[in-house]
Design a protein around this motif. Structure first.
Motif, short mmCIF file in Angstrom:
data_model
loop_
_atom_site.label_atom_id
_atom_site.label_comp_id
_atom_site.label_asym_id
_atom_site.label_seq_id
_atom_site.Cartn_x
_atom_site.Cartn_y
_atom_site.Cartn_z
N PHE A 165 0.83 -1.20 0.00
CA PHE A 165 0.00 0.00 0.00
C PHE A 165 0.87 1.26 0.00
CE2 PHE A 165 -2.28 3.26 2.56
CZ PHE A 165 -3.23 3.59 1.61
N GLU A 166 1.89 1.23 0.83
CA GLU A 166 2.79 2.39 0.92
C GLU A 166 3.50 2.65 -0.40
OE1 GLU A 166 5.28 3.44 4.58
OE2 GLU A 166 6.73 2.42 3.28
N LEU A 167 3.90 1.59 -1.06
CA LEU A 167 4.57 1.75 -2.36
C LEU A 167 3.62 2.40 -3.38
CD1 LEU A 167 6.43 -1.68 -2.49
CD2 LEU A 167 7.51 0.57 -2.28
N ILE A 168 2.37 1.98 -3.32
CA ILE A 168 1.38 2.56 -4.23
C ILE A 168 1.18 4.05 -3.92
CG2 ILE A 168 -1.06 2.50 -4.91
CD1 ILE A 168 -0.88 -0.59 -4.38
N VAL A 182 -1.37 8.81 -14.53
CA VAL A 182 -0.99 7.42 -14.76
C VAL A 182 -2.09 6.46 -14.30
CG1 VAL A 182 1.48 7.86 -14.52
CG2 VAL A 182 0.13 7.23 -12.50
N LEU A 183 -1.97 5.25 -14.81
CA LEU A 183 -2.84 4.16 -14.40
C LEU A 183 -1.98 3.09 -13.74
CD1 LEU A 183 -5.58 2.67 -14.45
CD2 LEU A 183 -4.93 1.77 -16.68
N ILE A 184 -2.27 2.81 -12.47
CA ILE A 184 -1.53 1.76 -11.76
C ILE A 184 -2.28 0.45 -11.95
CG2 ILE A 184 -0.63 0.99 -9.54
CD1 ILE A 184 -0.79 3.90 -8.60
N ASP A 279 -9.11 -2.33 -0.41
CA ASP A 279 -9.87 -1.74 0.70
C ASP A 279 -9.15 -0.51 1.24
OD1 ASP A 279 -11.90 -3.50 0.47
OD2 ASP A 279 -11.33 -4.76 2.18
N LEU A 280 -7.84 -0.66 1.44
CA LEU A 280 -7.06 0.48 1.95
C LEU A 280 -7.12 1.65 0.98
CD1 LEU A 280 -3.79 -0.99 3.49
CD2 LEU A 280 -5.51 0.40 4.65
N LEU A 281 -7.02 1.33 -0.30
CA LEU A 281 -7.04 2.39 -1.31
C LEU A 281 -8.37 3.11 -1.32
CD1 LEU A 281 -5.15 0.62 -4.24
CD2 LEU A 281 -4.46 2.72 -3.09
N GLN A 282 -9.41 2.40 -0.94
CA GLN A 282 -10.72 3.02 -0.91
C GLN A 282 -10.85 3.96 0.29
OE1 GLN A 282 -13.68 0.06 -1.73
NE2 GLN A 282 -14.38 1.49 -3.30
N GLN A 283 -10.27 3.52 1.41
CA GLN A 283 -10.35 4.34 2.62
C GLN A 283 -9.47 5.57 2.54
OE1 GLN A 283 -9.54 1.86 6.11
NE2 GLN A 283 -10.59 0.19 5.02
N LEU A 284 -8.31 5.41 1.91
CA LEU A 284 -7.35 6.52 1.82
C LEU A 284 -7.06 6.78 0.34
CD1 LEU A 284 -5.10 5.13 4.63
CD2 LEU A 284 -6.27 7.31 4.76
N LEU A 286 -6.06 7.94 -3.39
CA LEU A 286 -4.86 8.53 -3.99
C LEU A 286 -5.18 9.92 -4.50
CD1 LEU A 286 -3.55 5.44 -6.00
CD2 LEU A 286 -2.86 6.21 -3.72
N GLN A 287 -4.11 10.70 -4.76
CA GLN A 287 -4.31 12.09 -5.20
C GLN A 287 -4.68 12.19 -6.67
OE1 GLN A 287 -0.97 14.63 -3.47
NE2 GLN A 287 -0.30 12.54 -3.06
N SER A 288 -3.91 11.52 -7.52
CA SER A 288 -4.17 11.70 -8.95
C SER A 288 -4.11 10.40 -9.74
CB SER A 288 -3.19 12.71 -9.55
OG SER A 288 -1.92 12.13 -9.69
N ALA A 289 -3.44 9.38 -9.21
CA ALA A 289 -3.28 8.15 -9.98
C ALA A 289 -4.56 7.33 -9.99
CB ALA A 289 -2.13 7.33 -9.41
#
Length: 461
Positions: A165-168, A182-184, A279-284, A286-289
RNA sequence: GUGGUUGUAGCUCAGUUGGUUAGAGCGCCUGAUUGUGGUUCAGGAGGUCGUGGGUUCGAGCCCCAUCUUCCACCCCA
């Protein structure tokens, strides 16, 4: 002789270097802020460190370095003649005999070697970053160089998915700072393994992943042809069709996969891992990716065991399709160097490709080329000494300034300022020294004024 | 590794069916202007035509090899 550089390698001029450094600095800042620490490793590694880590293809692309001295002296001429004469001459063994080292192919394997060698000095989990060139004896083409920089960040010695998650998050930070959309793309090797199990071709996981990785590029029919040519059974291919053609949102894809892979513990583990990250990405957020689950994402490297990450440019103004970042988790990379059961996960920005994209899209900020602000014209030894004093003061104030190194003609010195796009020129001769003033010329307007030191500083800051 | 493509002045490129001394624009240097760049004008320097062979009376142009450039495949940042 005619000057030249080896195929696929490049010089970088000042105008390119300021842009390159802007990329490196942006990445470094983010890495630092997340608590990663820098290391460097040598350009060369021993052959045995490198060989066999990147598959057969990778081995072919290694730059081998000839041993110093004359390595052939170690072979008697009779032996050599016998080997060359024999139809079974083993050229690979011969190359290994005369070449004990090679240029590094990536930063991950040298890092694994580093970790094992320094394991007693390292506190785990160890978060390191590394920005250095790597070399591959590939045929150069668009976005592909024989010498290029990778910007790696890895965490080793922690199984936690928080690292993924941190790397993302870092990926998002960097590309947001660079202003690049970008698209991850995310996947998980365990899911791929589950799929291989599901279609009954567990042994052929590499062939399957390599083939379906091309789906975007060559289309479904060609992928199926390749699968056939690799000896995958028709029933397996048929079973695979609905899986690789899964459509819908990430949640929909994951739900579908849960059913498909219900009998595969490994597959289910992969889904669980991915779900945790999403799930983590949904809670927190990302700014632009942007991010998505991409089941066809496989990556060639054999050592990924969990998460697989790839980043593509997501801007319609460019058709740049190569990835600008790759990464993933590898459970036992240090094992071959004698330190088993240490898991690592990492990412690698491809700085040269990012450069190409930013350049094509005109995304470099105007002020990256922070050049000299002020040039002192040189009129001779007396004036020189006087100017040097002022120059010292100006530089102490953090202003980039220089004195023309010889008392050349004014035309030449002004031409230098012009060519270097220096915005201000200080002209100091007898008259100015006497009156303790500086003739300051603004090169954009062409106007000039006699000013005192304070005014000069004011104008420049 | 496979297939294609490119190479002429510092840079970007012309160069006719093979025919005298290979050109242009930009850049560079000098001067008009010995303390004023970017504009203008006048003049100048700079080329083993990627390299090595071959065909020909004659090759920048045709043939072969090789290196390089760019592109695709393989693979990958």
């Amino acid at each position: 002789m005619k000057p030249a550089i080896p195929k696929g390698m490049r010089d970088f001029s000042p105008s390119e270097m300021v842009k390159r450094q802007y990329i490196f600095e942006t990445i470094k800042k983010v890495y630092n802020r997340f608590g990663y620490q820098p290391i460097e490793t040598p350009a060369m590694e021993n052959t045995e460190t490198l060989l066999g880590k990147y598959g057969d293809e990778g081995d072919k692309l290694l730059f081998r370095v000839l041993d110093n001295g004359n390595p052939l002296n170690q072979i008697t001429s009779a032996e050599l003649a016998a080997r060359f004469g024999a139809s079974l001459f083993d050229s690979a063994a011969f190359v290994n005999h005369i070449s004990g080292k090679g240029l590094r192919y990536d930063l991950t394997v040298p890092f694994a070697r580093y970790v094992v060698m320094h394991q007693n000095d390292i506190t785990f989990p160890f978060k390191r970053y590394q920005i250095q060139p790597v070399w591959r004896a590939d045929r150069p083409q668009k976005g592909r160089y024989r010498e290029f920089y990778q910007c790696d960040a890895d965490v080793i010695g922690s199984n936690s998915l928080l690292n993924e998650f941190e790397l993302i998050q870092m990926i998002d930070e960097v590309f947001t700072a660079l202003g690049l959309k970008v698209l991850i793309q995310l996947n998980n090797r365990k899911i791929l393994q589950g799929i291989a199990e599901y279609i009954g071709e567990t042994e052929k996981i590499i062939e399957i992943t390599v083939a379906i990785d091309k789906l975007d590029k060559i289309g479904l029919d060609q992928v199926n042809n390749e699968l056939r040519s690799k000896g995958i059974s028709e029933t397996a291919i048929e079973k695979l069709q609905p899986v690789i053609q899964l459509k819908g949102t990430t949640t929909e894809k994951i739900n579908a996969l849960k059913n498909i892979l219900a009998q595969s513990p490994v597959g289910l583990k992969g889904i669980e891992e991915l779900t945790y990250i999403f799930d983590l990405l949904q809670q927190l957020p990302l700014q632009s990716a942007q991010y998505e689950l991409e089941l066809t994402l496989a990556r060639g490297l054999n050592y990924y065991t969990g998460a697989i990450i790839e980043v593509k440019v997501n801007d319609l103004r460019t058709d740049f399709s190569s990835s600008v970042l790759g990464g993933g988790r590898y459970d036992d990379l240090t094992g071959i160097f004698g330190l088993p059961n240490v898991s690592g996960v990492g990412i690698s920005f491809g700085a040269d490709r990012i450069y190409d994209v930013l350049n094509a899209l005109n995304l470099f900020p105007e002020n990256v080329a922070a050049t000299t602000k002020l040039l002192f014209v040189n009129f001779g030894s007396n004036e020189e000494k006087y100017c040097l004093q002022l120059l010292g003061k100006i530089r102490k104030l953090g202003i980039t300034a220089e004195l023309f190194p010889e008392a050349a003609k004014m035309k030449k010195q002004m031409g230098y300022a012009d060519a270097k796009k220096i915005p201000f020129v200080a002209i100091i001769g007898d008259e100015e020294i006497k009156s303790q003033t500086i003739t300051l010329k603004n090169m954009t307007t062409g106007m000039q004024d006699k000013v005192d030191f304070e005014t000069l500083v004011q104008q420049l800051s």
